[in-house]
Design a protein around this motif. Structure first.
Motif, PDB file in Angstrom:
ATOM      1  N   ARG A   1      31.197 -21.166  69.216  1.00 21.74           N
ATOM      2  CA  ARG A   1      31.352 -22.013  68.031  1.00 21.74           C
ATOM      3  C   ARG A   1      30.628 -21.431  66.828  1.00 21.74           C
ATOM      4  NH1 ARG A   1      29.984 -26.789  66.819  1.00 21.74           N
ATOM      5  NH2 ARG A   1      31.898 -27.211  65.689  1.00 21.74           N
ATOM      6  N   ALA A   2      29.524 -20.723  67.066  1.00 21.92           N
ATOM      7  CA  ALA A   2      28.801 -20.108  65.949  1.00 21.92           C
ATOM      8  C   ALA A   2      29.669 -19.072  65.226  1.00 21.92           C
ATOM      9  CB  ALA A   2      27.516 -19.458  66.449  1.00 21.92           C
ATOM     10  N   LYS A   3      30.630 -18.478  65.950  1.00 21.25           N
ATOM     11  CA  LYS A   3      31.518 -17.474  65.361  1.00 21.25           C
ATOM     12  C   LYS A   3      32.846 -18.059  64.921  1.00 21.25           C
ATOM     13  CE  LYS A   3      29.555 -13.941  68.425  1.00 21.25           C
ATOM     14  NZ  LYS A   3      29.854 -12.965  69.505  1.00 21.25           N
ATOM     15  N   ASP A   4      33.041 -19.368  65.109  1.00 18.79           N
ATOM     16  CA  ASP A   4      34.318 -19.997  64.795  1.00 18.79           C
ATOM     17  C   ASP A   4      34.528 -20.072  63.285  1.00 18.79           C
ATOM     18  OD1 ASP A   4      36.715 -21.150  65.395  1.00 18.79           O
ATOM     19  OD2 ASP A   4      35.919 -23.155  65.745  1.00 18.79           O
ATOM     20  N   ASP A   5      35.766 -19.873  62.868  1.00 18.20           N
ATOM     21  CA  ASP A   5      36.120 -19.897  61.448  1.00 18.20           C
ATOM     22  C   ASP A   5      36.914 -21.165  61.139  1.00 18.20           C
ATOM     23  OD1 ASP A   5      36.697 -19.329  58.823  1.00 18.20           O
ATOM     24  OD2 ASP A   5      38.303 -17.907  59.282  1.00 18.20           O
ATOM     25  N   MET A   6      36.407 -21.995  60.222  1.00 17.59           N
ATOM     26  CA  MET A   6      37.084 -23.222  59.832  1.00 17.59           C
ATOM     27  C   MET A   6      37.489 -23.203  58.355  1.00 17.59           C
ATOM     28  SD  MET A   6      34.784 -26.131  61.770  1.00 17.59           S
ATOM     29  CE  MET A   6      34.308 -25.966  63.499  1.00 17.59           C
ATOM     30  N   SER A   7      37.579 -22.016  57.786  1.00 17.80           N
ATOM     31  CA  SER A   7      37.856 -21.925  56.343  1.00 17.80           C
ATOM     32  C   SER A   7      39.246 -22.421  55.982  1.00 17.80           C
ATOM     33  CB  SER A   7      37.688 -20.478  55.873  1.00 17.80           C
ATOM     34  OG  SER A   7      38.554 -19.611  56.594  1.00 17.80           O
ATOM     35  N   GLY A   8      40.190 -22.423  56.943  1.00 13.34           N
ATOM     36  CA  GLY A   8      41.555 -22.823  56.626  1.00 13.34           C
ATOM     37  C   GLY A   8      41.871 -24.276  56.916  1.00 13.34           C
ATOM     38  N   VAL A   9      40.886 -25.068  57.277  1.00 17.10           N
ATOM     39  CA  VAL A   9      41.134 -26.474  57.650  1.00 17.10           C
ATOM     40  C   VAL A   9      41.463 -27.300  56.410  1.00 17.10           C
ATOM     41  CG1 VAL A   9      40.157 -28.541  58.700  1.00 17.10           C
ATOM     42  CG2 VAL A   9      39.642 -26.287  59.664  1.00 17.10           C
ATOM     43  N   ARG A  10      42.593 -28.003  56.451  1.00 19.31           N
ATOM     44  CA  ARG A  10      43.004 -28.850  55.327  1.00 19.31           C
ATOM     45  C   ARG A  10      43.356 -30.272  55.771  1.00 19.31           C
ATOM     46  NH1 ARG A  10      41.025 -25.107  53.634  1.00 19.31           N
ATOM     47  NH2 ARG A  10      41.719 -23.591  52.107  1.00 19.31           N
ATOM     48  N   HIS A  11      43.828 -30.425  56.994  1.00 21.07           N
ATOM     49  CA  HIS A  11      44.295 -31.729  57.471  1.00 21.07           C
ATOM     50  C   HIS A  11      43.586 -32.057  58.780  1.00 21.07           C
ATOM     51  CE1 HIS A  11      47.450 -31.228  54.478  1.00 21.07           C
ATOM     52  NE2 HIS A  11      47.756 -30.066  55.040  1.00 21.07           N
ATOM     53  N   VAL A  12      42.900 -33.182  58.825  1.00 17.19           N
ATOM     54  CA  VAL A  12      42.120 -33.535  60.008  1.00 17.19           C
ATOM     55  C   VAL A  12      42.536 -34.909  60.523  1.00 17.19           C
ATOM     56  CG1 VAL A  12      40.136 -32.140  59.330  1.00 17.19           C
ATOM     57  CG2 VAL A  12      40.238 -34.555  58.636  1.00 17.19           C
ATOM     58  N   GLY A  13      42.390 -35.071  61.832  1.00 16.12           N
ATOM     59  CA  GLY A  13      42.565 -36.363  62.480  1.00 16.12           C
ATOM     60  C   GLY A  13      41.244 -36.787  63.084  1.00 16.12           C
ATOM     61  N   ILE A  14      40.831 -38.017  62.832  1.00 14.98           N
ATOM     62  CA  ILE A  14      39.507 -38.498  63.242  1.00 14.98           C
ATOM     63  C   ILE A  14      39.683 -39.718  64.129  1.00 14.98           C
ATOM     64  CG2 ILE A  14      37.262 -39.326  62.420  1.00 14.98           C
ATOM     65  CD1 ILE A  14      38.050 -38.014  59.670  1.00 14.98           C
TER      66      ILE A  14
END
Length: 440
Positions: free
Chosen positions: A148-161
């Motif tokens: 997870r420390a190396k995970d890339d979330m820069s492209g996240v735009r739509h989330v479900g919570i």
């Protein structure tokens, strides 16, 4: 012959000079094979500062559990050199190429453990590997944290919570999924607005920007709505179809139960012969889609639609709400969706059914998000499906005492992490099974 065997196992273990297998001992009574690994060098680079050609100060004996060879439990043993550096003045132990520092397992053994834990409860995987479950849990948490420390979330735009239960006693975790990539982004204990503040911090730590989240799909939780407003300022909230129809189903069930409780005798008299069986078919027929009805449920629902029961009105209201969603989806028009939903709410308020009157008030309070959920085509159906898989994992494991373990398993199975060790059971070269078809 012995030299050939040692050379064979040196190659099989992937060792490179100055490491090599010096001795192999097979104990068939204990079903165990032991490999003595030697480091033949006299000098080595300092692990701390990298200065070359430092004298070896002493050697420390270590042992590691390895993948089974044939049916035998395998162990590696080595006198690991420690280097006394003339540059930095430190005495440091050389790293070994087959295991990470501080672990009693080889890298391949840990990779096998992770691959089993993706499919099995950790206790069951530990039993198959003949290790203590606590030791396997430590590896799961370690590798998930590293990946997870190396995970890339820069492209996240739509989330479900959404939230899912950890165990009895109203203990929950909040889960946030990327709806586009269909993967778990974040999970933490609790279900209040502060959990979304924690998600925003985690998103920044992985290259994402909370201000760039465009859409958040949630249930009608005031806490999550507050958290989105505070931590995801640009996100538009939508309440997905699944939760709205689920509320209508709950209202319909409440009407049916109340009617059965207060007017049971009259209902049974109206149903007539074999009333018990018919009422049971109504229970499931009212909840299911018409295409899934059995013959008995079809007959029971046909009778219901010709009756004057409150349950019949409740079922029609629920079905009408589903038609509202279908009409909104087909039209893709804000005006049509808003008009259809407004008419339905007016009908619900005049229905003289208290659960549906409350539902109409709830939808009016969240009208913008409900209409947006009708039109944008996104829903938390994937999130709910993943929650179902998590609950199955919890049941298979007979519960989790520690919420952090539950979260670690969620990340391992649903985050699509790219930096986890590859299973040693996966072939290096994919096999072409097509050429064997003629044999069958």
């Amino acid at each position: 012959m012995n030299n050939q065997i040692e050379a064979l196992f040196t190659t099989a273990l992937g060792l490179q000079p100055p490491w090599h297998v010096a001795k192999v001992e097979l104990n068939t009574a204990k079903r165990r094979i032991d490999f003595e690994v030697e480091h033949t060098g006299k000098r080595a680079a300092c692990p701390a500062c990298g200065v070359e050609h430092q004298l070896i100060h002493d050697r420390v004996r270590r042992s590691w559990r390895h993948l089974d060879f044939f049916q035998f439990e395998a162990w590696l043993h080595a006198e690991v050199p420690r280097v006394q550096c003339s540059g930095c003045g430190k005495t440091a132990q050389l790293p070994v190429p087959w295991a990470r520092e501080g672990s009693g397992f080889t890298l391949l053994f840990e990779a096998l453990g992770l691959s089993l834990c993706r499919e099995l409860p950790v206790t069951q995987a530990a039993n198959q590997m003949r290790v203590a479950p606590k030791r396997l849990w430590r590896r799961v948490r370690h590798y998930v944290e590293v990946a997870r420390a190396k995970d890339d979330m820069s492209g996240v735009r739509h989330v479900g919570i959404d939230e899912t239960s950890v165990k009895r006693g109203h203990q929950y975790i909040t889960v946030v999924h990327d709806l586009a990539a269909q993967r778990l982004l974040f999970a933490c204990p609790g279900r209040d607005h502060q959990t979304l503040g924690a998600f925003a911090d985690d998103l920044r730590a992985h290259g994402g920007d909370p201000a760039r989240i465009e859409h958040a799909c949630i249930d009608m939780s005031a806490a999550y709505a507050k958290g989105i407003g505070q931590s995801l300022p640009s996100a538009q909230i939508s309440y997905d179809r699944f939760h709205v129809v689920a509320l209508a189903n709950a209202a319909m069930d409440e009407v049916r139960r109340e009617e059965m409780r207060t007017s049971a005798a009259a209902v049974r008299e109206a149903v007539g012969a074999d009333s018990k069986k018919t009422l049971r078919q109504l229970l499931w027929g009212m909840r299911k889609d018409a295409a899934s009805w059995t013959r008995a449920q079809f007959e029971a629902m046909h009778w219901l639609q010709r009756s004057n029961l409150k349950s019949a009105r409740a079922w029609r209201l629920k079905q009408a709400l589903r038609l509202v969603y279908r009409e909104a989806r087909d039209s893709n028009s804000d005006a049509i969706a808003l008009g259809a939903l407004t008419k339905w709410m007016s009908w619900a308020r005049r229905s003289r059914l208290e659960p549906f009157k409350r539902l109409a008030a709830t939808l009016k309070e969240h009208l913008g998000g409900v209409v947006r959920g009708m039109l944008d085509g996104r829903s938390n159906a994937y999130v709910e499906a993943m929650n179902g898989l998590l609950q199955k994992a919890k049941s298979a494991a007979r519960g989790f005492r520690d919420p952090e373990n539950f979260i670690a398993i969620a990340y391992l199975r649903m985050s699509k992490l790219k930096h986890l060790p590859q299973s040693p059971l996966v072939p290096a070269i994919p096999r072409d099974y097509g050429r064997y078809r003629h044999v069958c």
